[in-house]
Design a protein around this motif. Structure first.
Motif, mmCIF file in Angstrom:
data_model
loop_
_atom_site.group_PDB
_atom_site.id
_atom_site.type_symbol
_atom_site.label_atom_id
_atom_site.label_comp_id
_atom_site.label_asym_id
_atom_site.label_seq_id
_atom_site.Cartn_x
_atom_site.Cartn_y
_atom_site.Cartn_z
ATOM 1 N N ILE A 3 6.063 72.072 20.184
ATOM 2 C CA ILE A 3 5.531 71.454 18.967
ATOM 3 C C ILE A 3 5.816 72.347 17.764
ATOM 4 O O ILE A 3 6.209 71.891 16.701
ATOM 5 C CB ILE A 3 4.017 71.206 19.105
ATOM 6 N N TYR A 4 5.641 73.642 17.938
ATOM 7 C CA TYR A 4 5.830 74.565 16.815
ATOM 8 C C TYR A 4 7.278 74.664 16.384
ATOM 9 O O TYR A 4 7.565 74.857 15.211
ATOM 10 C CB TYR A 4 5.241 75.935 17.146
ATOM 11 N N GLU A 5 8.209 74.536 17.313
ATOM 12 C CA GLU A 5 9.625 74.607 16.949
ATOM 13 C C GLU A 5 10.076 73.339 16.248
ATOM 14 O O GLU A 5 11.105 73.340 15.601
ATOM 15 C CB GLU A 5 10.477 74.841 18.199
ATOM 16 N N GLY A 6 9.374 72.276 16.398
ATOM 17 C CA GLY A 6 9.787 71.008 15.807
ATOM 18 C C GLY A 6 8.910 70.599 14.659
ATOM 19 O O GLY A 6 9.184 70.887 13.498
ATOM 20 N N ILE A 7 7.825 69.976 14.967
ATOM 21 C CA ILE A 7 6.963 69.374 13.956
ATOM 22 C C ILE A 7 6.449 70.403 12.964
ATOM 23 O O ILE A 7 6.558 70.226 11.755
ATOM 24 C CB ILE A 7 5.790 68.653 14.642
ATOM 25 N N PHE A 8 5.877 71.493 13.456
ATOM 26 C CA PHE A 8 5.203 72.430 12.571
ATOM 27 C C PHE A 8 6.114 73.469 11.944
ATOM 28 O O PHE A 8 5.641 74.379 11.269
ATOM 29 C CB PHE A 8 4.021 73.072 13.286
ATOM 30 N N GLU A 9 7.423 73.332 12.121
ATOM 31 C CA GLU A 9 8.357 74.168 11.367
ATOM 32 C C GLU A 9 8.328 73.750 9.896
ATOM 33 O O GLU A 9 8.625 74.545 9.008
ATOM 34 C CB GLU A 9 9.763 74.029 11.935
ATOM 35 N N ASN A 10 7.948 72.513 9.648
ATOM 36 C CA ASN A 10 7.780 72.034 8.278
ATOM 37 C C ASN A 10 6.491 72.643 7.710
ATOM 38 O O ASN A 10 5.426 72.487 8.308
ATOM 39 C CB ASN A 10 7.696 70.505 8.269
ATOM 40 N N PRO A 11 6.569 73.336 6.563
ATOM 41 C CA PRO A 11 5.382 74.012 6.021
ATOM 42 C C PRO A 11 4.206 73.073 5.741
ATOM 43 O O PRO A 11 3.057 73.438 5.997
ATOM 44 C CB PRO A 11 5.894 74.652 4.724
ATOM 45 N N LEU A 12 4.485 71.874 5.230
ATOM 46 C CA LEU A 12 3.383 70.948 4.942
ATOM 47 C C LEU A 12 2.695 70.515 6.232
ATOM 48 O O LEU A 12 1.467 70.563 6.341
ATOM 49 C CB LEU A 12 3.880 69.713 4.179
ATOM 50 N N LEU A 13 3.472 70.086 7.219
ATOM 51 C CA LEU A 13 2.869 69.659 8.482
ATOM 52 C C LEU A 13 2.147 70.826 9.158
ATOM 53 O O LEU A 13 1.090 70.637 9.764
ATOM 54 C CB LEU A 13 3.918 69.061 9.413
ATOM 55 N N ASN A 14 2.692 72.035 9.025
ATOM 56 C CA ASN A 14 2.031 73.217 9.573
ATOM 57 C C ASN A 14 0.655 73.403 8.934
ATOM 58 O O ASN A 14 -0.317 73.725 9.613
ATOM 59 C CB ASN A 14 2.903 74.452 9.375
ATOM 60 N N TYR A 98 23.040 64.111 11.614
ATOM 61 C CA TYR A 98 22.821 65.026 12.727
ATOM 62 C C TYR A 98 23.458 66.396 12.521
ATOM 63 O O TYR A 98 23.546 67.173 13.461
ATOM 64 C CB TYR A 98 23.347 64.410 14.033
ATOM 65 N N LEU A 99 23.876 66.705 11.320
ATOM 66 C CA LEU A 99 24.504 67.982 11.031
ATOM 67 C C LEU A 99 23.635 69.127 11.556
ATOM 68 O O LEU A 99 22.541 69.360 11.073
ATOM 69 C CB LEU A 99 24.707 68.123 9.523
ATOM 70 N N SER A 100 24.097 69.799 12.566
ATOM 71 C CA SER A 100 23.427 70.932 13.222
ATOM 72 C C SER A 100 21.969 70.646 13.609
ATOM 73 O O SER A 100 21.156 71.549 13.694
ATOM 74 C CB SER A 100 23.509 72.198 12.363
ATOM 75 N N ALA A 101 21.635 69.379 13.832
ATOM 76 C CA ALA A 101 20.276 69.020 14.216
ATOM 77 C C ALA A 101 20.020 69.341 15.679
ATOM 78 O O ALA A 101 20.912 69.252 16.510
ATOM 79 C CB ALA A 101 20.035 67.534 13.971
ATOM 80 N N THR A 102 18.793 69.706 15.962
ATOM 81 C CA THR A 102 18.343 69.915 17.337
ATOM 82 C C THR A 102 17.390 68.767 17.686
ATOM 83 O O THR A 102 16.932 68.040 16.788
ATOM 84 C CB THR A 102 17.582 71.242 17.456
ATOM 85 N N PRO A 103 17.060 68.585 18.948
ATOM 86 C CA PRO A 103 16.051 67.570 19.284
ATOM 87 C C PRO A 103 14.736 67.791 18.535
ATOM 88 O O PRO A 103 14.057 66.842 18.174
ATOM 89 C CB PRO A 103 15.868 67.738 20.799
ATOM 90 N N TYR A 104 14.362 69.066 18.282
ATOM 91 C CA TYR A 104 13.144 69.349 17.517
ATOM 92 C C TYR A 104 13.216 68.698 16.134
ATOM 93 O O TYR A 104 12.243 68.140 15.644
ATOM 94 C CB TYR A 104 12.963 70.856 17.319
ATOM 95 N N ASP A 105 14.387 68.823 15.501
ATOM 96 C CA ASP A 105 14.574 68.258 14.168
ATOM 97 C C ASP A 105 14.464 66.739 14.193
ATOM 98 O O ASP A 105 13.883 66.130 13.295
ATOM 99 C CB ASP A 105 15.953 68.648 13.617
ATOM 100 N N VAL A 106 15.039 66.124 15.210
ATOM 101 C CA VAL A 106 15.030 64.659 15.296
ATOM 102 C C VAL A 106 13.612 64.152 15.543
ATOM 103 O O VAL A 106 13.209 63.126 14.990
ATOM 104 C CB VAL A 106 16.021 64.157 16.369
ATOM 105 N N VAL A 107 12.815 64.878 16.321
ATOM 106 C CA VAL A 107 11.406 64.499 16.505
ATOM 107 C C VAL A 107 10.705 64.454 15.150
ATOM 108 O O VAL A 107 9.984 63.510 14.834
ATOM 109 C CB VAL A 107 10.676 65.481 17.462
ATOM 110 N N ARG A 108 10.918 65.484 14.335
ATOM 111 C CA ARG A 108 10.284 65.544 13.008
ATOM 112 C C ARG A 108 10.734 64.372 12.141
ATOM 113 O O ARG A 108 9.922 63.739 11.464
ATOM 114 C CB ARG A 108 10.621 66.897 12.349
ATOM 115 N N HIS A 109 12.033 64.056 12.169
ATOM 116 C CA HIS A 109 12.553 62.925 11.398
ATOM 117 C C HIS A 109 11.912 61.614 11.863
ATOM 118 O O HIS A 109 11.450 60.812 11.042
ATOM 119 C CB HIS A 109 14.083 62.847 11.531
ATOM 120 N N GLU A 110 11.898 61.379 13.162
ATOM 121 C CA GLU A 110 11.339 60.126 13.684
ATOM 122 C C GLU A 110 9.840 60.033 13.407
ATOM 123 O O GLU A 110 9.306 58.949 13.192
ATOM 124 C CB GLU A 110 11.636 59.970 15.177
ATOM 125 N N MET A 111 9.149 61.170 13.376
ATOM 126 C CA MET A 111 7.739 61.180 12.959
ATOM 127 C C MET A 111 7.596 60.694 11.531
ATOM 128 O O MET A 111 6.597 60.051 11.187
ATOM 129 C CB MET A 111 7.178 62.597 13.034
#
Length: 198
Positions: A3-14, A98-111
């Motif tokens: 969760i921390y590598e994906g969603i909460f890497e964003n400062p606002l969501l953190n 998808y430029l250098s996106a990881t699955p963590y990044d895509v989870v955040r986008h789909e959220m």
């Protein structure tokens, strides 16, 4: 996935993480079954996810699948993200998104779609024209009304799949998955939405 590598890497969501509850269900097979869409994409039907969602008293469901399909989400509901090696193929097909996106990044986008009802901020004409408040205006005049008073915003062409819709930032999570920032317009909307939760 962390969760921390994906969603909460964003400062606002953190900063809002105390408003989220996450429940993890492991070893459920065949929730998402890949299929080819009319546009030639590999998508997935996630009927098993609906069964799980109906048993949970929660508003938003994230499905992580090892199956290969184009990740997707429904506004205000379920999102399904493929965490397979297929990500490499997607980078070849959709290099901007998808430029250098990881699955963590895509989870955040789909959220961004399933939790906050934000639209995509990239161009992919075969998906139609779907401008929507708060982050994709049909024209400059509407954009000025929606976010003209928000510092750090501008007026950039290309949003919700067509070149002529207007977005507020050059880049954001909703344009390029590898970004960690949603942008000022989306941040304001997320803060307002999350204000409902204690």
């Amino acid at each position: 996935l962390s969760i921390y590598e994906g969603i909460f890497e964003n400062p606002l969501l953190n900063s809002l993480q105390n408003k989220f509850n996450f429940y993890y269900i492991d070893e459920i097979n065949n929730i998402c079954e890949p299929y080819e869409t009319e546009n030639g994409f590999i998508s997935a039907r996630c009927s098993g996810g609906e069964i799980i969602a109906s048993a949970c008293p929660h508003e938003r469901i994230i499905i992580l699948s090892k199956k290969e399909f184009r990740s997707f989400a429904f506004f205000g509901g379920l999102s399904a993200t493929s965490v397979s090696q297929y990500m490499g193929i997607l980078r070849d097909i959709f290099p901007i998104f998808y430029l250098s996106a990881t699955p963590y990044d895509v989870v955040r986008h789909e959220m961004g779609h399933s939790f906050f009802s934000l639209v995509d901020e990239y161009v992919e004409p075969k998906l139609g024209n779907h401008p929507r408040s708060p982050n994709c205006a049909p024209d400059r005049q509407t954009a000025e009304r929606w976010w003209g008073n928000i510092p750090g915003t501008g007026y950039y062409s290309g949003c919700s799949y067509v070149d002529f819709n207007i977005r507020s930032t050059r880049s954001s999570v909703m344009r390029i998955s590898a970004e960690t920032d949603f942008g000022p317009v989306n941040d304001r909307h997320i803060i307002q939405f999350m204000g409902r939760y204690s």
